[in-house]
Design a protein around this motif. Structure first.
Motif, short mmCIF file in Angstrom:
data_model
loop_
_atom_site.label_atom_id
_atom_site.label_comp_id
_atom_site.label_asym_id
_atom_site.label_seq_id
_atom_site.Cartn_x
_atom_site.Cartn_y
_atom_site.Cartn_z
N GLU A 234 0.83 -1.20 0.00
CA GLU A 234 0.00 0.00 0.00
C GLU A 234 0.87 1.26 0.00
OE1 GLU A 234 -2.89 2.19 3.21
OE2 GLU A 234 -3.17 0.03 2.93
N LEU A 235 1.95 1.26 0.78
CA LEU A 235 2.86 2.40 0.81
C LEU A 235 3.50 2.62 -0.55
CD1 LEU A 235 4.66 1.72 4.22
CD2 LEU A 235 2.92 3.45 3.77
N ILE A 236 3.95 1.55 -1.18
CA ILE A 236 4.59 1.65 -2.50
C ILE A 236 3.59 2.14 -3.54
CG2 ILE A 236 5.69 0.32 -4.34
CD1 ILE A 236 6.89 -1.45 -2.12
N LEU A 237 2.37 1.63 -3.49
CA LEU A 237 1.35 2.04 -4.46
C LEU A 237 0.96 3.51 -4.28
CD1 LEU A 237 -0.87 -1.18 -4.43
CD2 LEU A 237 0.50 -0.33 -6.35
N GLU A 238 0.93 3.97 -3.04
CA GLU A 238 0.63 5.38 -2.80
C GLU A 238 1.72 6.27 -3.40
OE1 GLU A 238 0.11 5.84 1.37
OE2 GLU A 238 -1.91 4.96 1.41
N ALA A 239 2.97 5.82 -3.33
CA ALA A 239 4.05 6.58 -3.94
C ALA A 239 3.93 6.56 -5.46
CB ALA A 239 5.40 5.99 -3.50
N LEU A 240 3.60 5.42 -6.03
CA LEU A 240 3.41 5.32 -7.47
C LEU A 240 2.29 6.23 -7.95
CD1 LEU A 240 3.76 1.45 -7.96
CD2 LEU A 240 5.23 3.18 -9.03
N LYS A 241 1.27 6.37 -7.14
CA LYS A 241 0.10 7.15 -7.54
C LYS A 241 0.40 8.64 -7.67
CE LYS A 241 -4.80 7.69 -6.43
NZ LYS A 241 -5.86 7.49 -5.41
N THR A 242 1.50 9.10 -7.10
CA THR A 242 1.85 10.51 -7.21
C THR A 242 2.52 10.86 -8.53
OG1 THR A 242 4.00 10.19 -6.12
CG2 THR A 242 2.11 10.68 -4.71
N ALA A 243 2.79 9.85 -9.37
CA ALA A 243 3.40 10.09 -10.67
C ALA A 243 2.45 10.88 -11.57
CB ALA A 243 3.79 8.78 -11.33
N THR A 244 3.01 11.65 -12.49
CA THR A 244 2.19 12.53 -13.33
C THR A 244 2.08 12.06 -14.78
OG1 THR A 244 4.14 13.91 -13.75
CG2 THR A 244 2.73 14.53 -11.90
N GLN A 245 2.93 11.15 -15.21
CA GLN A 245 2.84 10.66 -16.58
C GLN A 245 1.70 9.66 -16.70
OE1 GLN A 245 6.82 10.51 -18.92
NE2 GLN A 245 7.16 9.35 -17.05
N VAL A 246 0.82 9.87 -17.67
CA VAL A 246 -0.36 9.01 -17.83
C VAL A 246 -0.47 8.57 -19.28
CG1 VAL A 246 -2.86 8.83 -17.59
CG2 VAL A 246 -1.54 10.22 -15.97
N ALA A 247 -0.70 7.29 -19.48
CA ALA A 247 -0.89 6.74 -20.82
C ALA A 247 -2.35 6.35 -21.01
CB ALA A 247 0.00 5.51 -21.02
N GLY A 248 -2.93 6.74 -22.15
CA GLY A 248 -4.30 6.33 -22.48
C GLY A 248 -5.35 7.10 -21.71
N GLN A 249 -6.59 6.64 -21.89
CA GLN A 249 -7.75 7.26 -21.26
C GLN A 249 -8.31 6.37 -20.15
OE1 GLN A 249 -8.62 10.37 -22.25
NE2 GLN A 249 -6.90 10.26 -23.69
N GLU A 250 -9.14 6.98 -19.30
CA GLU A 250 -9.78 6.24 -18.22
C GLU A 250 -11.04 5.51 -18.68
OE1 GLU A 250 -10.60 9.02 -15.17
OE2 GLU A 250 -8.49 9.30 -14.59
N THR A 251 -11.40 5.70 -19.93
CA THR A 251 -12.68 5.19 -20.41
C THR A 251 -12.58 3.83 -21.09
OG1 THR A 251 -12.37 6.48 -22.44
CG2 THR A 251 -13.68 7.48 -20.66
N ASP A 252 -11.41 3.22 -21.06
CA ASP A 252 -11.28 1.88 -21.64
C ASP A 252 -10.41 1.02 -20.74
OD1 ASP A 252 -8.84 3.03 -22.03
OD2 ASP A 252 -8.80 2.83 -24.21
N GLY A 253 -10.24 -0.25 -21.12
CA GLY A 253 -9.44 -1.17 -20.33
C GLY A 253 -7.97 -1.08 -20.70
N LEU A 254 -7.23 -2.13 -20.38
CA LEU A 254 -5.81 -2.17 -20.70
C LEU A 254 -5.66 -2.73 -22.11
CD1 LEU A 254 -3.01 -1.53 -19.69
CD2 LEU A 254 -2.86 -3.82 -18.74
#
Length: 272
Positions: free
Chosen positions: A115-135
């Motif tokens: 959970e601690l590691i994921l919270e740190a990852l979540k602060t990253a600003t680079q984003v690929a793709g849209q939230e409206t589809d899957g992987l």
């Protein structure tokens, strides 16, 4: 029932908790940069910028790269996972029951580490793709390009952590799941659910953050996230006469921080 615990048993129990934590408690600890033995409430991870080479005149002064150095702070927090146990003497001779309790404490602390590691990852600003589809394949390739464009090393230390729904999405991508593309050894259908693809170790994880139906997945380099450890997993067993029971306390002191934003790409995916 004895009111004291044999020291050998206490040491054995703590060893079992530690081994269980290392073996199965955390899935992400081995995928990030780890700093052990931290003293104090925080520590820093050094971030080193890029240098540039240039020429010099004969007998001239060697040019200086002027590499940018910065310190990233990670704050440590204490975490505990305890359990009351009656008739603890039975645990001395019952390996299965002792192991169940050891695993329970280790896995609880392991989930907190992730959970601690994921919270740190979540602060990253680079984003690929849209939230409206899957992987999708397109989203994966966009993230792949983003990491390459900022010179993230392709040195076998890239990791991608995705949800189980996204793992299912990738199973429909031939380049990920078809032996004609990846060979028999890298098929994701057998054994442990993790595989190497595009020079990256991909693994599913049930604890990825999810907000408003969007699962946050991440592709990152090991050096981009720092995990600081002040105290590794430790167990303490004490007798409480008023409860006629022993209390098993598992504890650790840890923290995590994003060191290099360039080394992390988030891949938000819609998940109904």
């Amino acid at each position: 029932m004895s009111i004291t615990i044999d020291q050998a048993f206490s040491k054995q129990f703590e060893r079992e908790v530690h081994e269980a934590y290392q073996r199965q408690g955390s899935k992400l600890r081995a995928t990030v940069r780890v700093k052990n033995g931290v003293r104090g409430s925080s520590t820093t991870f050094q971030k080193v910028g890029k240098g540039a080479a240039s020429t010099k005149a004969r007998h001239g002064i060697v040019p200086v790269m002027n590499v940018d150095f910065s310190a990233i702070e990670a704050t440590l927090v204490d975490y505990y996972a305890g359990e009351w146990v009656d008739q603890l003497d039975e645990l001395k001779t019952n390996l299965d029951e002792r192991q169940v309790l050891a695993n329970a404490g280790a896995f609880a602390l392991g989930r907190k580490t992730d959970e601690l590691i994921l919270e740190a990852l979540k602060t990253a600003t680079q984003v690929a793709g849209q939230e409206t589809d899957g992987l999708t394949k397109d989203k994966v390739l966009q993230a792949f390009e983003m990491l390459g464009e900022v010179d993230v090393p392709d040195d076998g230390q890239r990791h991608a952590v995705i949800g189980w729904k996204q793992w299912s999405d990738l199973l429909s991508v031939a380049e990920f799941a078809n032996a004609e593309f990846v060979g028999d050894e890298q098929l994701p259908w057998r054994g442990t659910q993790a595989k190497v693809w595009l020079g990256t170790l991909w693994m599913p994880h049930s604890g990825l953050p999810m907000e408003d139906g969007v699962r946050h997945c991440f592709w990152y380099h090991k050096s981009a996230i720092g995990h600081a450890i002040g105290q590794d997993v430790k167990s303490d067993i004490t007798w409480h006469g008023d409860r006629a029971a022993h209390f098993i306390s598992n504890s650790m002191s840890q923290g995590a921080a994003l060191i290099d934003e360039d080394g992390v790409v988030a891949m938000p995916c819609e998940e109904g």
